[in-house]
Design a protein around this motif. Structure first.
Motif, PDB file in Angstrom:
ATOM      1  N   VAL A 437      32.139   2.885  19.978  1.00 31.47           N
ATOM      2  CA  VAL A 437      31.224   2.458  21.044  1.00 31.47           C
ATOM      3  C   VAL A 437      30.074   1.639  20.463  1.00 31.47           C
ATOM      4  N   MET A 438      29.518   2.087  19.327  1.00 29.73           N
ATOM      5  CA  MET A 438      28.404   1.355  18.713  1.00 29.73           C
ATOM      6  C   MET A 438      28.826  -0.046  18.289  1.00 29.73           C
ATOM      7  N   LEU A 439      30.009  -0.158  17.701  1.00 33.07           N
ATOM      8  CA  LEU A 439      30.493  -1.471  17.296  1.00 33.07           C
ATOM      9  C   LEU A 439      30.737  -2.368  18.508  1.00 33.07           C
ATOM     10  N   ALA A 440      31.266  -1.772  19.580  1.00 33.31           N
ATOM     11  CA  ALA A 440      31.508  -2.555  20.799  1.00 33.31           C
ATOM     12  C   ALA A 440      30.190  -3.019  21.415  1.00 33.31           C
ATOM     13  N   GLN A 441      29.177  -2.147  21.422  1.00 32.40           N
ATOM     14  CA  GLN A 441      27.869  -2.527  21.959  1.00 32.40           C
ATOM     15  C   GLN A 441      27.232  -3.620  21.100  1.00 32.40           C
ATOM     16  N   ALA A 442      27.350  -3.491  19.780  1.00 32.95           N
ATOM     17  CA  ALA A 442      26.806  -4.527  18.899  1.00 32.95           C
ATOM     18  C   ALA A 442      27.504  -5.864  19.129  1.00 32.95           C
ATOM     19  N   SER A 443      28.823  -5.829  19.309  1.00 36.87           N
ATOM     20  CA  SER A 443      29.565  -7.056  19.588  1.00 36.87           C
ATOM     21  C   SER A 443      29.140  -7.649  20.931  1.00 36.87           C
ATOM     22  N   HIS A 444      28.940  -6.775  21.922  1.00 31.42           N
ATOM     23  CA  HIS A 444      28.505  -7.248  23.240  1.00 31.42           C
ATOM     24  C   HIS A 444      27.139  -7.925  23.153  1.00 31.42           C
ATOM     25  N   VAL A 445      26.234  -7.318  22.400  1.00 33.65           N
ATOM     26  CA  VAL A 445      24.888  -7.875  22.272  1.00 33.65           C
ATOM     27  C   VAL A 445      24.943  -9.247  21.608  1.00 33.65           C
ATOM     28  N   ARG A 446      25.812  -9.378  20.592  1.00 29.51           N
ATOM     29  CA  ARG A 446      25.917 -10.669  19.903  1.00 29.51           C
ATOM     30  C   ARG A 446      26.489 -11.766  20.804  1.00 29.51           C
ATOM     31  N   ASP A 447      27.411 -11.392  21.683  1.00 27.52           N
ATOM     32  CA  ASP A 447      28.141 -12.391  22.471  1.00 27.52           C
ATOM     33  C   ASP A 447      27.715 -12.453  23.933  1.00 27.52           C
ATOM     34  N   ALA A 448      26.773 -11.615  24.346  1.00 19.28           N
ATOM     35  CA  ALA A 448      26.414 -11.530  25.769  1.00 19.28           C
ATOM     36  C   ALA A 448      25.784 -12.829  26.260  1.00 19.28           C
ATOM     37  N   ASP A 449      25.949 -13.079  27.536  1.00 23.84           N
ATOM     38  CA  ASP A 449      25.326 -14.232  28.181  1.00 23.84           C
ATOM     39  C   ASP A 449      23.842 -13.915  28.372  1.00 23.84           C
ATOM     40  N   LEU A 450      22.976 -14.627  27.666  1.00 23.90           N
ATOM     41  CA  LEU A 450      21.535 -14.399  27.742  1.00 23.90           C
ATOM     42  C   LEU A 450      20.851 -15.348  28.717  1.00 23.90           C
ATOM     43  N   GLY A 451      21.630 -16.134  29.433  1.00 23.20           N
ATOM     44  CA  GLY A 451      21.044 -17.065  30.392  1.00 23.20           C
ATOM     45  C   GLY A 451      20.713 -18.418  29.792  1.00 23.20           C
ATOM     46  N   PHE A 452      20.932 -18.586  28.479  1.00 25.65           N
ATOM     47  CA  PHE A 452      20.688 -19.866  27.828  1.00 25.65           C
ATOM     48  C   PHE A 452      21.734 -20.053  26.726  1.00 25.65           C
ATOM     49  N   ARG A 453      21.852 -21.277  26.227  1.00 26.32           N
ATOM     50  CA  ARG A 453      22.821 -21.571  25.167  1.00 26.32           C
ATOM     51  C   ARG A 453      22.167 -21.307  23.810  1.00 26.32           C
ATOM     52  N   ARG A 454      22.712 -20.287  23.099  1.00 25.09           N
ATOM     53  CA  ARG A 454      22.082 -19.877  21.840  1.00 25.09           C
ATOM     54  C   ARG A 454      22.358 -20.829  20.687  1.00 25.09           C
ATOM     55  N   GLU A 455      23.521 -21.444  20.691  1.00 31.38           N
ATOM     56  CA  GLU A 455      23.887 -22.271  19.548  1.00 31.38           C
ATOM     57  C   GLU A 455      23.044 -23.549  19.522  1.00 31.38           C
ATOM     58  N   GLY A 456      22.682 -23.976  18.316  1.00 29.40           N
ATOM     59  CA  GLY A 456      21.961 -25.232  18.161  1.00 29.40           C
ATOM     60  C   GLY A 456      20.504 -25.182  18.558  1.00 29.40           C
ATOM     61  N   LEU A 457      19.847 -24.037  18.410  1.00 21.83           N
ATOM     62  CA  LEU A 457      18.421 -23.930  18.722  1.00 21.83           C
ATOM     63  C   LEU A 457      17.663 -23.519  17.457  1.00 21.83           C
ATOM     64  N   TYR A 458      16.506 -24.132  17.266  1.00 22.75           N
ATOM     65  CA  TYR A 458      15.668 -23.816  16.110  1.00 22.75           C
ATOM     66  C   TYR A 458      14.230 -23.670  16.597  1.00 22.75           C
ATOM     67  N   VAL A 459      13.556 -22.589  16.182  1.00 24.24           N
ATOM     68  CA  VAL A 459      12.201 -22.334  16.655  1.00 24.24           C
ATOM     69  C   VAL A 459      11.221 -22.423  15.492  1.00 24.24           C
ATOM     70  N   VAL A 460      10.131 -23.142  15.725  1.00 20.57           N
ATOM     71  CA  VAL A 460       9.034 -23.246  14.756  1.00 20.57           C
ATOM     72  C   VAL A 460       7.975 -22.239  15.169  1.00 20.57           C
TER      73      VAL A 460
END
Length: 803
Positions: A437-460
């Motif tokens: 369950v913990m591994l599945a939750q961790a995988s879900h958190v990594r891949d979940a739809d956060l409402g924005f596109r995570r790839e290709g973003l850099y924050v200063v």
């Protein structure tokens, strides 16, 4: 004693396999228990080592308004302590305002953690002093207290006392003189810093420093005991009625209470649950190891039956035999404990790296491992040795000597061993389910739809020191936008993994104040904000900087005309609109009059444990304070990071640069601690299952050896190898399958509670239970298959000649 030592030595050398399984299983169990005990002691020991820490309390605030987080906030208005002292002159307290600052040494600029504190801070928190007088130092507005690490970093081996440091705080450089050096900050401390300076209002107080509802710093109070602290909590309510409640804060919407400093680190129920769970993993793993010992010792009892019978015939009493076997068990546990301690020492560097901790084994002093290990050895030796000793000492000499072969404990012994296997695998399967369950939750958190596109973003992240001028921010935005591969750039008061301000405003539709007036988070954003993050527009339109009503930078000072805002989907329901489309064009009221022009999908910028807040966004194209710059780019992340840093150093050479990809930022801010604790749980669970399999292997080896003649007869009468394999494996699978009936409900309750601490979580479906149980059964089959296969394939004639 000599007899017991001789007997112990012979049992080790004559039955090497069983000795290795017994000692190895116990050693692993003790190692896991020791490591997780150190972890629990580390997590529960935060601040407790500080003299008088149990007398210190943090003032925390609670808001009770729709849409506002219910989580207590351990920060207060800057000047609350001064107002409290005016009403309660005998009150003892101090304040700490943590911030980032820059230390300038010639052309070298270093970012450091700075704390502005009251002069009595080191009287309240009595930290180890290396040199000088911290209290006297902080009485001087230009005095500074540094840690040993900072002293060595800036002054080398020279004495730092009397030397000066230039510290840039909130954009202004100050020259401080070092007056004291304290020991380096420990990792098990809530409030840490490298530099401590006096909390001078003219230097550190903002416009919100004396404004109720703002949270500028941490206020600590000291009371002689918990009863006195509890009595003062009642005074806080009366103080609020006199000093706080008015137009800004109203009774029933806001209150304060006291949080013990020693409870601060694990104040969240989710953190306490994780630490408790990992402590339970250590205890249950040790329990599995003890059950292993009991199982193997009682199974082997038959091999020593004739020895016991002869001893009894020669005058040995049951008490003497019980004492001898208990001594052997104790010696086994001592040897296992020594090996387990060595394994723990070897594993600690890896554990510290994976868990981000500073665990260590002390052999002397108040935290000596011997204070835990000695009682542990005595308790485990007694528990693990008592039942096997009673079984061995209880054999009847006449029956044993007359028997054709050594007894195996009969049906009662077999049932006890089967019951212990059920206990073992109930725990092991529950651990397997928890890990799945913990591994599945961790995988879900990594891949979940956060409402924005995570790839290709850099924050200063290095704009918040206050030293970056508005014209430099504008130049940075232009430079970043011109970098190859950059498609969008924005500046805002938040970014995924970062939130500089958490301002909430009470908002409502005209005429609905008091009926539906939720608190919405107020976020100021720059141009291209929603384009940069790839936010999904649900209804209406986004900001257009050419429209004066959209951009606050274009509004005339003092204008009372409504300005336009964009809200998120969560805010739609909180404000009482039937749908996103129904909200478009509608006015709302709060600290000003506004008009909703657009609705976007919820952006989960905070962690998966935190609920998404109703949010309204205001466009402000001026250089923002307390802001982050976020870029959307394509190409190699490292090349982009290097290019962004080079542009920063060209435009703002006096400020250290800090930037991360969004994935790194989210991990550091929200996922790192859960990931590290999950690794500890997984390692503990894997070792617990391994220990259970060690015991199962030992039982399989013993049982198949005892049944060699029976198997030979079965094969002589026509049984196939497959039939024999089925017979042997089925016997060991029965208790494993029965263990599922116990493990499933236990795991369901535990995992349901753990998942409830996440706002964004997976559903607890039966597939996790089935997968974990199938894995446990497969491991059990593979564990006994080797022994069963060897015996099942033996020639009947050779099996019948056995013994």
């Amino acid at each position: 004693m000599t007899s017991a030592l001789t007997s112990f030595y012979r049992s080790l050398t004559r039955h090497k396999l069983f000795a290795a399984l017994n000692i190895g299983g116990l050693a692993l169990g003790i190692a896991v228990f020791l490591v997780l005990s150190l972890f629990v002691r580390f997590e529960t020991g935060f601040d407790r080592w500080i003299p008088g820490a149990d007398q210190l309390y943090i003032i925390q605030e609670h808001y009770h308004m729709p849409g506002y987080p219910e989580t207590p906030n351990p920060n207060t208005m800057g000047n609350e302590l001064l107002q409290l002292r005016a009403d309660y002159p005998q009150l003892q307290g101090t304040r700490i305002a943590a911030m980032d600052a820059t230390v300038r040494q010639g052309t070298v600029n270093t970012r450091e953690a700075l704390a502005a504190v009251d002069p009595n801070f080191f009287q309240m928190l009595r930290l180890p002093v290396v040199a000088g007088d911290p209290t006297r130092t902080l009485a001087d507005p230009d005095g500074i207290v540094v840690t040993q690490r900072a002293a060595t970093s800036y002054f080398g081996q020279l004495s730092p006392i009397g030397r000066t440091l230039t510290v840039v705080a909130n954009g202004t450089p100050y020259t401080y003189r070092v007056g004291a050096v304290i020991a380096d900050m420990r990792k098990d401390m809530s409030y840490t810093s490298e530099l401590f300076v006096p909390l001078v209002a003219s230097r550190f107080a903002t416009e919100w420093f004396d404004h109720w509802g703002s949270t500028s710093l941490v206020t600590l109070l000291r009371f002689p005991d918990r009863a006195a602290a509890h009595r003062f909590e009642g005074e806080l309510a009366r103080f609020a009625e006199r000093r706080v409640f008015g137009d800004n804060l109203k009774k029933g919407q806001w209150e304060q209470s006291l949080r013990p400093l020693v409870d601060n680190h694990l104040y969240a129920a989710s953190d306490r649950a994780v630490v408790t769970t990992l402590g339970a993993v250590g205890v249950l793993t040790l329990l599995i190891a003890i059950v292993n010992y009991i199982n193997l010792a009682t199974a082997r009892a038959g091999l020593r039956a004739r020895e016991v019978a002869v001893r009894k015939v020669l005058g040995g009493t049951r008490r003497a035999l019980t004492r001898q076997f208990l001594t052997e068990a104790m010696l086994t546990v001592i040897l296992s404990a020594v090996i387990g301690l060595a394994l723990a020492e070897i594993a600690l560097p890896l554990i510290n790296t994976l868990g981000g901790m500073a665990l260590r084994i002390d052999y002397w002093g108040a935290n000596s491992v011997l204070l835990l290990l000695v009682p542990l050895v005595l308790a485990v030796g007694a528990v693990a040795g008592l039942y096997p000793a009673a079984v061995l000492a209880g054999f009847r000499p006449a029956a044993v000597l007359a028997a054709a072969r050594a007894p195996g404990g009969g049906r009662v012994g077999a049932r006890v061993r089967a019951g212990l296997v059920v206990v073992q695998f109930s725990i092991a399967i529950a651990f397997a389910i928890g890990t799945t369950v913990m591994l599945a939750q961790a995988s879900h958190v990594r891949d979940a739809d956060l409402g924005f596109r995570r790839e290709g973003l850099y924050v200063v992240r290095s704009l918040n020191s206050g030293s970056v001028l508005p014209e430099q921010k504008t130049a940075l935005m232009r430079a970043f936008a011109a970098l190859p591969g950059v498609s969008d750039v924005t500046m805002a008061q938040n970014a995924p993994g970062d939130q500089s301000l958490t301002n909430f405003s009470t908002m409502y539709q005209p005429g609905m104040q008091g009926i539906r007036a939720p608190s919405l988070m107020d976020v100021r954003v720059g141009d291209h904000y929603f384009d940069t993050f790839g936010a999904r527009l649900v209804a209406g339109r986004l900001f257009n900087r050419s429209r004066p009503a959209d951009d606050r930078a274009l509004r005339a000072k003092g204008s009372t005309t409504p300005f336009n805002v964009v809200i998120n989907r969560m805010a739609v329901g909180l404000l009482g609109f039937a749908s996103p489309q129904a909200a478009i064009g509608k006015p709302i009221e709060g600290d000003a009059s506004m008009t909703i022009i657009g609705v976007v999908d919820d952006l989960r910028f905070l962690g998966p444990r935190q609920a998404i807040s109703g949010t309204f966004y205001r466009l402000d194209t001026r250089p923002l304070n307390d802001a982050f710059i976020t870029l959307r780019y394509s190409g190699d992340p490292q090349k982009m990071a290097d290019a962004v840093e080079a542009a920063w150093k060209r435009i703002v050479p006096t400020e250290p640069f800090e930037g991360r990809t969004i994935e790194e930022n989210l991990y550091k801010a929200y996922y790192e601690q859960d990931t590290r604790r999950g690794r500890l749980f997984t390692m503990g669970a894997v070792l617990a299952i391994a220990i259970g399999c060690i015991g199962l292997y030992g039982l399989a080896a013993f049982d198949t050896t005892r049944r060699i003649k029976e198997i030979g007869i079965r094969k002589a009468l026509g049984a196939s190898t497959r039939d024999v394999l089925q017979l042997l494996i089925t016997k060991f699978l029965r208790p494993v399958l029965l263990a599922n009936l116990i493990a499933w409900p236990l795991a369901w309750v535990a995992m349901q509670r753990w998942l409830s601490t996440f706002d964004d979580r997976i559903a607890l479906t039966p597939w996790y239970f089935l997968a974990a149980s199938a894995l446990a059964v497969a491991i059990a089959v593979l564990t006994v298959l080797g022994q069963s296969w060897r015996v099942a394939r033996a020639e009947p004639a050779r099996a019948l000649r056995y013994e």
